[in-house]
Design an enzyme around this catalytic site. Structure first.
Site, PDB file in Angstrom:
ATOM      1  N   HIS A   1      -0.624   0.904  -7.637  1.00  0.00           N
ATOM      2  CA  HIS A   1      -0.982   0.900  -6.211  1.00  0.00           C
ATOM      3  C   HIS A   1      -2.340   0.245  -5.960  1.00  0.00           C
ATOM      4  O   HIS A   1      -2.944   0.425  -4.914  1.00  0.00           O
ATOM      5  CB  HIS A   1      -0.968   2.328  -5.643  1.00  0.00           C
ATOM      6  CG  HIS A   1       0.411   2.934  -5.613  1.00  0.00           C
ATOM      7  ND1 HIS A   1       0.636   4.281  -5.729  1.00  0.00           N
ATOM      8  CD2 HIS A   1       1.635   2.353  -5.487  1.00  0.00           C
ATOM      9  CE1 HIS A   1       1.950   4.507  -5.672  1.00  0.00           C
ATOM     10  NE2 HIS A   1       2.571   3.356  -5.534  1.00  0.00           N
TER      11      HIS A   1
ATOM     12  N   CYS B   1      -9.708 -11.363  -0.874  1.00  0.00           N
ATOM     13  CA  CYS B   1      -9.573 -12.303   0.240  1.00  0.00           C
ATOM     14  C   CYS B   1      -8.120 -12.734   0.306  1.00  0.00           C
ATOM     15  O   CYS B   1      -7.596 -13.319  -0.631  1.00  0.00           O
ATOM     16  CB  CYS B   1     -10.480 -13.513   0.063  1.00  0.00           C
ATOM     17  SG  CYS B   1     -10.214 -14.733   1.376  1.00  0.00           S
TER      18      CYS B   1
ATOM     19  N   PHE C   1      -3.275  12.070  -0.723  1.00  0.00           N
ATOM     20  CA  PHE C   1      -2.881  11.522   0.569  1.00  0.00           C
ATOM     21  C   PHE C   1      -2.121  12.566   1.377  1.00  0.00           C
ATOM     22  O   PHE C   1      -2.308  12.706   2.563  1.00  0.00           O
ATOM     23  CB  PHE C   1      -2.026  10.260   0.386  1.00  0.00           C
ATOM     24  CG  PHE C   1      -2.869   9.049   0.145  1.00  0.00           C
ATOM     25  CD1 PHE C   1      -3.442   8.372   1.216  1.00  0.00           C
ATOM     26  CD2 PHE C   1      -3.126   8.592  -1.130  1.00  0.00           C
ATOM     27  CE1 PHE C   1      -4.243   7.265   1.015  1.00  0.00           C
ATOM     28  CE2 PHE C   1      -3.925   7.485  -1.341  1.00  0.00           C
ATOM     29  CZ  PHE C   1      -4.482   6.815  -0.279  1.00  0.00           C
ATOM     30  N   ARG C   2      -1.276  13.314   0.635  1.00  0.00           N
ATOM     31  CA  ARG C   2      -0.434  14.298   1.332  1.00  0.00           C
ATOM     32  C   ARG C   2      -0.998  15.694   1.186  1.00  0.00           C
ATOM     33  O   ARG C   2      -1.886  15.935   0.394  1.00  0.00           O
ATOM     34  CB  ARG C   2       0.966  14.241   0.751  1.00  0.00           C
ATOM     35  CG  ARG C   2       1.650  12.962   1.114  1.00  0.00           C
ATOM     36  CD  ARG C   2       2.924  12.729   0.325  1.00  0.00           C
ATOM     37  NE  ARG C   2       3.485  11.443   0.707  1.00  0.00           N
ATOM     38  CZ  ARG C   2       2.964  10.275   0.339  1.00  0.00           C
ATOM     39  NH1 ARG C   2       1.910  10.245  -0.437  1.00  0.00           N
ATOM     40  NH2 ARG C   2       3.486   9.151   0.741  1.00  0.00           N
TER      41      ARG C   2
END
Ligand SMILES: [Zn+2]
Length: 241
Positions: free
Chosen positions: A116, A124, A32-33
């Site tokens: 995570h 849903c 992500f980073r």
């Protein structure tokens, strides 16, 4: 140091692994980073629950555009397979992972706590139905087959709680373990990042595998191996036999 680490793994009674983005980089999953990180390609708001819930269609337009493609194609690497092998041999009890890429499960590990969430599932938010992404073409927003609501990727968005079951099992294993192996987590993303500290406080030995020093290296790591995950997996094998 590899031999020392291998000896610790072999003589431990309850070893667990704690993994982060670094174990999957060599499987082609961008972190992500950092320089090639997801944050450079997608706006951070895309993974914000408040934004998602008020712009589901727009959010899915962005998610359908390549985000899933990589993740679905990605294959486990030798580091993932090493952990699967260790579990099979009884040398590893569980993996706590910050990754959402599903690669530990693809590699064959059975006990994986995904603090995570997991990219492979859709949820849903109205009735709790869960689906596999394999059941949808993901060319447009996937709809719940029970109620028609737009589904949410079943990983943790900013502003969301961590999944309770996985979090509780992780904490439980940090209390139980006598060895925790950190691979590819630099300990930035809390609260998950505090797991190794919890294990240390409860008397576990800590092995850390990271190509760059992290918050763990000079604090809680008993053995710090300055290597990438794949290098480590390839080089420790001969000491484990
Ligand atoms: Zn529904």
């Amino acid at each position: 140091m590899l031999k020392e680490a291998a000896d610790l793994i072999k003589k431990s009674k309850y070893a667990i692994a704690f993994t982060g983005a670094g174990i999957s980089v060599e499987s082609g999953i961008p972190p992500f980073r950092g320089e090639n990180g997801i944050w450079n390609k997608y706006e951070e708001k895309l993974f914000d629950i408040v934004y998602f819930n008020s712009h589901k269609k727009e959010a899915w337009d962005m998610l359908c555009d390549g985000f899933y493609e990589n993740a679905v194609k990605a294959k486990p690497n030798v580091a993932h397979f090493l952990l699967a092998e260790l579990e099979k041999n009884g040398n590893l009890k569980s993996i706590i992972t910050q990754n959402i890429d599903n690669l530990h499960t693809k590699a064959g590990n059975k006990t994986v706590y995904e603090v995570h969430g997991n990219i492979a599932n859709l949820l849903c938010q109205t009735d709790g139905s869960k689906y596999s992404i394999a059941d949808f073409d993901l060319k447009s927003a996937p709809l719940c087959r029970e109620c028609g609501a737009i589904l949410k990727p079943d990983f943790v968005f900013f502003g969301e709680q961590l999944p309770e079951y996985d979090l509780n099992k992780s904490i439980e294993d940090c209390h139980k373990c006598d060895l925790l192996i950190i691979i590819g987590s630099t300990g930035i993303v809390y609260p998950a990042a505090s797991m190794p500290n919890l294990a240390k406080e409860n008397g576990a030995k800590i092995i850390e595998v990271n190509p760059q020093e992290s918050v763990y290296s000079n604090t809680i790591a008993d053995i710090y191996i300055k290597m990438g995950a794949v290098d480590f997996a390839e080089n420790i094998k001969k000491f484990l036999d």
